[in-house]
Design a protein around this motif. Structure first.
Motif, PDB file in Angstrom:
ATOM      1  N   UNK A   1       0.799  -1.228   0.000  1.00  0.00           N
ATOM      2  CA  UNK A   1       0.000   0.000   0.000  1.00  0.00           C
ATOM      3  C   UNK A   1       0.831   1.278   0.000  1.00  0.00           C
ATOM      4  N   UNK A   2       2.081   1.218   0.450  1.00  0.00           N
ATOM      5  CA  UNK A   2       2.865   2.454   0.600  1.00  0.00           C
ATOM      6  C   UNK A   2       4.196   2.450  -0.141  1.00  0.00           C
ATOM      7  N   UNK A   3       4.713   1.274  -0.495  1.00  0.00           N
ATOM      8  CA  UNK A   3       6.025   1.196  -1.116  1.00  0.00           C
ATOM      9  C   UNK A   3       7.165   1.222  -0.115  1.00  0.00           C
ATOM     10  N   UNK A   4       6.856   1.186   1.159  1.00  0.00           N
ATOM     11  CA  UNK A   4       7.876   1.173   2.213  1.00  0.00           C
ATOM     12  C   UNK A   4       8.017  -0.252   2.736  1.00  0.00           C
ATOM     13  N   UNK A   5       9.214  -0.819   2.574  1.00  0.00           N
ATOM     14  CA  UNK A   5       9.447  -2.193   3.038  1.00  0.00           C
ATOM     15  C   UNK A   5      10.316  -2.144   4.284  1.00  0.00           C
ATOM     16  N   UNK A   6       9.727  -2.494   5.411  1.00  0.00           N
ATOM     17  CA  UNK A   6      10.405  -2.384   6.692  1.00  0.00           C
ATOM     18  C   UNK A   6      11.387  -3.539   6.910  1.00  0.00           C
ATOM     19  N   UNK A   7      12.536  -3.209   7.443  1.00  0.00           N
ATOM     20  CA  UNK A   7      13.546  -4.197   7.849  1.00  0.00           C
ATOM     21  C   UNK A   7      13.724  -5.323   6.831  1.00  0.00           C
ATOM     22  N   UNK A   8      14.132  -4.999   5.620  1.00  0.00           N
ATOM     23  CA  UNK A   8      14.278  -6.046   4.587  1.00  0.00           C
ATOM     24  C   UNK A   8      15.218  -7.168   5.008  1.00  0.00           C
ATOM     25  N   UNK A   9      16.235  -6.838   5.812  1.00  0.00           N
ATOM     26  CA  UNK A   9      17.180  -7.872   6.253  1.00  0.00           C
ATOM     27  C   UNK A   9      16.517  -8.936   7.115  1.00  0.00           C
ATOM     28  N   UNK A  10      15.376  -8.605   7.711  1.00  0.00           N
ATOM     29  CA  UNK A  10      14.645  -9.566   8.545  1.00  0.00           C
ATOM     30  C   UNK A  10      13.423 -10.144   7.835  1.00  0.00           C
ATOM     31  N   UNK A  11      13.202  -9.734   6.606  1.00  0.00           N
ATOM     32  CA  UNK A  11      11.973 -10.124   5.910  1.00  0.00           C
ATOM     33  C   UNK A  11      12.232 -10.650   4.502  1.00  0.00           C
ATOM     34  N   UNK A  12      13.259 -11.474   4.384  1.00  0.00           N
ATOM     35  CA  UNK A  12      13.450 -12.220   3.146  1.00  0.00           C
ATOM     36  C   UNK A  12      14.513 -11.721   2.201  1.00  0.00           C
ATOM     37  N   UNK A  13      15.117 -10.561   2.480  1.00  0.00           N
ATOM     38  CA  UNK A  13      16.153 -10.065   1.562  1.00  0.00           C
ATOM     39  C   UNK A  13      17.285 -11.076   1.441  1.00  0.00           C
ATOM     40  N   UNK A  14      17.693 -11.344   0.226  1.00  0.00           N
ATOM     41  CA  UNK A  14      18.712 -12.352  -0.026  1.00  0.00           C
ATOM     42  C   UNK A  14      18.137 -13.655  -0.553  1.00  0.00           C
ATOM     43  N   UNK A  15      16.835 -13.856  -0.372  1.00  0.00           N
ATOM     44  CA  UNK A  15      16.189 -15.023  -0.958  1.00  0.00           C
ATOM     45  C   UNK A  15      16.053 -14.827  -2.466  1.00  0.00           C
TER      46      UNK A  15
END
Length: 263
Positions: free
Chosen positions: A49-63
């Motif tokens: 809804x906003x384009x803001x992705x919080x804490x990508x390092x804790x939410x799948x970044x690198x997959x």
């Protein structure tokens, strides 16, 4: 170093847009992310809804599919939006660009809530007009300051055209028609097939044969809105095979298909 600024997302505050976005979320994302824990689901919905992705390092970044999913869910479906996603969230996986190319850009996105215009815009922004085995993003990723690179396998290109053309012929409503308007990529991929591909890719021969057989399939079930475009596509494909230089192995498959169907 190139810096890509965040695009204007003020439209995400418009109540009408939010209401329309809620429908998309309910239809296409709720089930997709249903297995996530409550907090991770919240992070993805906020981003949607906003384009803001919080804490990508804790939410799948690198997959491997992280970037693909972020491109799919970003609110702005235009070039400046996709370049910003790549810039901010790309560069953390060696295969993320390949996954983005094969499973997002080449794939049919109607079932994910994309319009034909949005699909074609995404295609044209990332894919070359004619086949290249290595594809780079138009802009860089912030992590390395360089474009991302991905492999575009010939068999993946042919398979996507084949599967979705057959879906259109079957009258399926959740299949994109974008392939009918981008025939050059397919033709140039077929022209790139050589002895090495035909000897290494055991399934490539059958894929090409199945693709050529589509030209002889009954088109009565195809939606009326696509019939003219489909006839133009198949005529162009058949004419190009007859008049353009292809590897002998590809031409042999074409002659085999013609013999089986023309008697």
């Amino acid at each position: 170093m190139i810096v890509i600024d965040k695009p204007d997302l003020s439209f995400t505050e418009d109540p009408k847009w939010i209401a329309e976005r809620e429908v998309l979320w309910d239809q296409y994302c709720e089930n997709q992310y249903s297995e996530l824990r409550k907090e991770k689901l919240r992070v993805r919905k906020v981003y949607f809804f906003t384009g803001v992705f919080e804490r990508p390092q804790d939410n799948g970044r690198g997959q491997s599919i992280f970037l693909k999913a972020r491109v799919n869910d970003f609110p702005l479906r235009r070039a400046e939006g996709w370049d910003y996603v790549v810039y901010m969230l790309g560069g953390f996986s060696n295969v993320e660009m390949t996954k983005l190319l094969v499973h997002q850009i080449l794939g049919s996105l109607i079932s994910l809530g994309w319009s034909l215009e949005e699909e074609l815009a995404l295609w044209d922004h990332f894919l070359p007009e004619t086949y290249e085995s290595i594809v780079r993003t138009p802009g860089p990723a912030k992590k390395h300051g360089l474009p991302l690179e991905g492999v575009l396998p010939i068999d993946s290109v042919i398979r996507q055209y084949l599967v979705n053309l057959k879906g259109l012929l079957s009258g399926y409503s959740d299949v994109s028609s974008k392939y009918l308007y981008r025939s050059k990529l397919l033709l140039s991929a077929l022209q790139s097939v050589d002895d090495i591909y035909l000897s290494q890719e055991n399934s490539l021969n059958s894929l090409i044969k199945s693709l050529f057989s589509v030209l002889y399939m009954n088109s009565d079930n195809i939606s009326d809105e696509y019939k003219i475009a489909f006839r133009k596509f198949t005529k162009n494909l058949a004419g190009s095979i007859e008049s353009t230089e292809f590897h002998a192995g590809v031409l042999n498959i074409w002659e085999e298909v013609k013999k089986e169907n023309d008697g």
